[in-house]
Design a protein around this motif. Structure first.
Motif, short mmCIF file in Angstrom:
data_model
loop_
_atom_site.label_atom_id
_atom_site.label_comp_id
_atom_site.label_asym_id
_atom_site.label_seq_id
_atom_site.Cartn_x
_atom_site.Cartn_y
_atom_site.Cartn_z
N ARG A 36 -22.40 -18.06 3.15
CA ARG A 36 -22.09 -17.18 1.26
C ARG A 36 -22.42 -15.51 2.19
O ARG A 36 -22.49 -15.68 3.58
CB ARG A 36 -23.33 -17.57 0.56
CG ARG A 36 -23.26 -16.86 -0.87
CD ARG A 36 -24.52 -16.88 -1.25
NE ARG A 36 -24.48 -16.54 -2.53
CZ ARG A 36 -25.57 -15.44 -2.66
NH1 ARG A 36 -26.48 -15.16 -1.86
NH2 ARG A 36 -25.55 -14.31 -3.50
N TYR A 37 -21.40 -14.76 2.08
CA TYR A 37 -21.29 -13.26 2.47
C TYR A 37 -22.02 -12.63 0.85
O TYR A 37 -21.05 -12.46 0.11
CB TYR A 37 -20.36 -13.05 2.66
CG TYR A 37 -19.64 -13.92 3.69
CD1 TYR A 37 -19.71 -13.55 4.89
CD2 TYR A 37 -18.90 -14.82 3.47
CE1 TYR A 37 -18.94 -14.18 6.44
CE2 TYR A 37 -18.88 -15.78 4.90
CZ TYR A 37 -18.66 -15.36 5.56
OH TYR A 37 -18.22 -16.24 6.85
N LEU A 38 -22.87 -11.56 0.92
CA LEU A 38 -22.86 -10.82 0.26
C LEU A 38 -21.98 -9.26 0.55
O LEU A 38 -22.53 -9.06 1.96
CB LEU A 38 -23.96 -9.75 0.19
CG LEU A 38 -25.57 -11.72 -0.52
CD1 LEU A 38 -26.52 -10.82 -0.54
CD2 LEU A 38 -25.26 -12.14 -1.14
N LYS A 47 -12.27 -5.01 -5.32
CA LYS A 47 -12.23 -6.06 -5.75
C LYS A 47 -10.25 -5.82 -6.28
O LYS A 47 -9.90 -7.05 -5.82
CB LYS A 47 -11.99 -5.59 -7.63
CG LYS A 47 -13.69 -6.29 -8.36
CD LYS A 47 -13.90 -6.23 -9.41
CE LYS A 47 -15.46 -6.63 -9.58
NZ LYS A 47 -15.98 -6.92 -11.31
N PRO A 48 -9.05 -4.85 -5.97
CA PRO A 48 -7.88 -4.80 -5.60
C PRO A 48 -7.78 -5.61 -4.53
O PRO A 48 -7.07 -5.86 -4.62
CB PRO A 48 -8.04 -3.74 -5.82
CG PRO A 48 -8.78 -2.91 -6.72
CD PRO A 48 -9.94 -2.97 -6.24
N LEU A 49 -8.95 -5.53 -3.73
CA LEU A 49 -8.44 -6.22 -2.41
C LEU A 49 -8.67 -7.16 -2.21
O LEU A 49 -8.18 -8.71 -1.50
CB LEU A 49 -9.46 -5.43 -0.72
CG LEU A 49 -9.31 -4.21 -0.74
CD1 LEU A 49 -10.41 -3.30 0.06
CD2 LEU A 49 -7.79 -3.75 -0.26
N PHE A 50 -8.94 -7.50 -3.19
CA PHE A 50 -9.60 -9.77 -3.58
C PHE A 50 -7.68 -9.96 -4.22
O PHE A 50 -7.74 -11.25 -4.93
CB PHE A 50 -10.54 -9.93 -3.50
CG PHE A 50 -11.28 -10.15 -2.93
CD1 PHE A 50 -12.03 -10.69 -2.23
CD2 PHE A 50 -12.39 -9.18 -2.98
CE1 PHE A 50 -12.92 -10.97 -0.76
CE2 PHE A 50 -13.43 -8.53 -1.87
CZ PHE A 50 -13.48 -9.16 -1.37
N ALA A 51 -7.26 -9.30 -5.43
CA ALA A 51 -6.26 -9.93 -5.79
C ALA A 51 -5.51 -10.88 -5.32
O ALA A 51 -5.28 -11.92 -6.12
CB ALA A 51 -5.17 -8.73 -6.51
N LEU A 56 -11.82 -16.44 -1.91
CA LEU A 56 -12.45 -16.17 -1.39
C LEU A 56 -13.66 -15.25 -2.14
O LEU A 56 -14.86 -15.52 -1.34
CB LEU A 56 -11.98 -14.34 -0.58
CG LEU A 56 -11.43 -14.15 0.80
CD1 LEU A 56 -10.94 -13.16 0.91
CD2 LEU A 56 -12.35 -15.08 2.31
N LEU A 57 -13.75 -15.49 -3.28
CA LEU A 57 -14.59 -14.41 -3.92
C LEU A 57 -15.54 -15.72 -4.37
O LEU A 57 -16.76 -16.15 -5.21
CB LEU A 57 -14.14 -14.31 -5.41
CG LEU A 57 -13.43 -12.94 -5.29
CD1 LEU A 57 -13.29 -12.68 -6.52
CD2 LEU A 57 -14.65 -12.44 -4.50
N GLN A 58 -15.72 -17.50 -4.18
CA GLN A 58 -15.70 -18.39 -3.99
C GLN A 58 -17.02 -18.10 -3.57
O GLN A 58 -18.28 -18.90 -3.29
CB GLN A 58 -15.00 -19.93 -3.74
CG GLN A 58 -14.17 -19.82 -5.22
CD GLN A 58 -13.13 -20.80 -4.91
OE1 GLN A 58 -13.99 -22.22 -3.97
NE2 GLN A 58 -12.55 -21.74 -5.59
#
Length: 349
Positions: A36-38, A47-51, A56-58
């Motif tokens: 897991r990553y913080l 946030k736009p980089l995860f669009a 990944l956000l899981q």
């Protein structure tokens, strides 16, 4: 561990910023699906980089902080004003036991200052050191210090030997790593007072360390010993020189193989071997310096690295968290103290 292994990341550190961090995370999640990553940084930028990387956000939790430590900032300034920065928060998560390791590509001096302030040094350790894995003819060696301390006395060099030996056992899987002190010659009379004093302690105290005496600069690449001990000034110069030499060799090879049609044909025939050589010479594959001697594991990625290099540093961080290095250092340090005191007394008499 009762929870998932967690990596705390300063997403805003380094020359390239959060873009390479998120790209590296995409690689890391594939290699380490249970981690897991913080991610500490500015939500508006992150946030736009995860669009296009929603999955990944899981595995990633974004923790917003708008401020960052500048690369040119003095450590004292960063320490005074930096409690709302992504670097501070990344270390704070480690200090609060929310994470098992912290990583940043940011300002080295500021990272060391913040790490020492929040985590403190281990009992009996005067100064932390930055350790790096170094490719050699025999595989890999550990070199420390490569930048934390401009100058080190004999006592600190002995501490580096203890920490480096424990690190080599944990990470390289060596039962009894060999240790040498970097010097201008192998003879006992060579070197300054600090290296001669450290060698005297390591020899006369009969510590539980396979001490092999002095080694020279060319011994690092040879892999003459598993752990090379030096001060941060010398170690950092050696590291940057090695990285520059590797880039120069690649440049010369590329130029020579493009010189004429016959050279290009030869390059095509030898493309497999040349690719292997390029990978071995690529500094990104060994990216990641480890702060040893703190009550927590902190990894420093090169500030100018790309996504591949930061992913390598993440690999190192995860391996460090799994190896449980700190208890090994404490156990070795506890064995060293009485023997070291005896050696110091014998030297004084």
């Amino acid at each position: 561990m009762t929870r998932e292994l967690t990596v705390s990341i300063d997403a805003m550190g380094g020359d390239a910023g959060p873009g390479i961090v998120v790209s590296a995370l995409a690689r890391a999640v594939l290699r380490h699906p249970a981690v897991r990553y913080l991610l500490h940084g500015d939500e508006e930028q992150l946030k736009p980089l995860f669009a296009k990387r929603a999955k990944l956000l899981q595995r990633v939790e974004i923790r917003h902080t708008a401020e960052r430590v500048r690369m040119e900032e003095k450590p004292s300034q960063a320490l005074r004003r930096g409690r709302n920065t992504s670097m501070w928060r990344a270390i704070e998560s480690l200090e609060k036991k929310e994470a098992d390791v912290a990583i940043s590509a940011g300002n080295t001096g500021a990272l060391m200052a913040m790490s020492m302030f929040q985590l403190r040094t281990l009992d009996g350790i005067d100064r932390p050191a930055i350790a790096a894995l170094w490719p050699t003819k025999r595989g890999q060696s550990v070199v420390l210090d490569v930048g934390a301390n401009v100058a080190s006395d004999a006592q600190q060099l002995v501490d580096f030997a203890v920490m480096g030996e424990a690190f080599a056992r944990a990470i390289l899987g060596l039962e009894r790593p060999t240790v040498g002190i970097l010097n201008v010659g192998a003879e006992d009379v060579k070197g300054n007072e600090a290296v001669r004093g450290a060698a005297h302690i390591l020899r006369s105290a009969k510590l539980p360390i396979e001490f092999c005496g002095f080694v020279e600069g060319d011994d690092i690449a040879e892999g003459t010993v598993d752990v090379v001990v030096t001060d941060g000034f010398t170690g950092n110069v050696a590291l940057k020189t090695a990285e520059g030499t590797a880039k120069l060799v690649v440049h010369f090879l590329r130029t020579a193989l493009r010189r004429d049609p016959l050279s290009r044909i030869g390059a095509f025939i030898a493309s497999g071997a040349l690719l292997t050589l390029r990978r071995k010479l690529d500094p990104r594959a060994s990216n990641g310096g480890i702060f040893l001697g703190l009550n927590g594991v902190v990894v420093k990625s090169h500030g100018g690295t790309d996504a591949m290099g930061f992913a390598s540093a993440l690999d190192m961080a995860i391996n460090m968290a799994k190896a449980d290095v700190i208890p090994k250092i404490l156990a070795d340090r506890a064995a060293v103290v009485p023997l070291q005191t005896q050696a110091a007394g014998a030297a004084a008499s």
